[in-house]
Design a protein around this motif. Sequence first.
Motif: not given
Length: 260
Positions: A106-108, A150-158
Amino acid sequence: MKTQQSARVVIVTGTSQGIGQAIAQTFLNNGDIVIGCAFSALEKAPNARKMLGEYPDRYFYFSVDVTKTESIKQFVIDAEKLFGRIDVVISNAGKNVFKGIDCEESDWSHNFDLNLRSHWFLAKCARPALRKSNGVIIVITSNHAFSTMPGCAPYNISKRALLSLVQSLTIEWGPEIRTVGIAPGFIDTDGNQVWFDSHADGKMAREKTIKKHPVGRIGRSDEVGDLCLFLSSDKAGFIAGTTIVMDGGRSAIMQDEEDA
């Protein structure tokens, strides 16, 4: 001061606070017409109400959930109806979804709906109007698109994916529409102040963050607005398909001394 006939019509998403509010203010100061939106209803958006009071003929606000494609579509329809055209789109809305790579599905999904799909769909809906005006799209991404923590996914991916969106919009919709990206780093907003205050010593957290920037400070929202204003102008007509990093030199540091 520009007349309404000569002023550009500029869409800015996420104008209720922070960077989006500053971008809207910059274009209003330039004499342009700004049609803004954010998730918050107007009664819960004091900054938007303030701009409406100051610029009743040149600032317009809509409550829009940009994770919903139908809401984006209706917003663009309503925006174009106001003045019959759209000249610039600043696709800014988004938020930090720092859940880590082991995040829930759901976060993704929420992250990609908000921080990627909304930018694509806003551009898609605004394309017919922008083709008529030979308009400009500016996509606000993040320096997390280039390097992250570390820990910033999935934000950094988008945010990384938005670099490719800027490229594809440029090569498939040019020359009628010019597209550029901006990747801000640490900008001094109310949201980031909340992050400082979450530490045991908020003042120390701010000082440590400042020291990590070669320019000796963190960024201001109005600086992002000024860059948007320049990139949307004819003076930047040869800048397209690229994303400009605006992070005070933070990404130039290979390794923090304390991490060595």
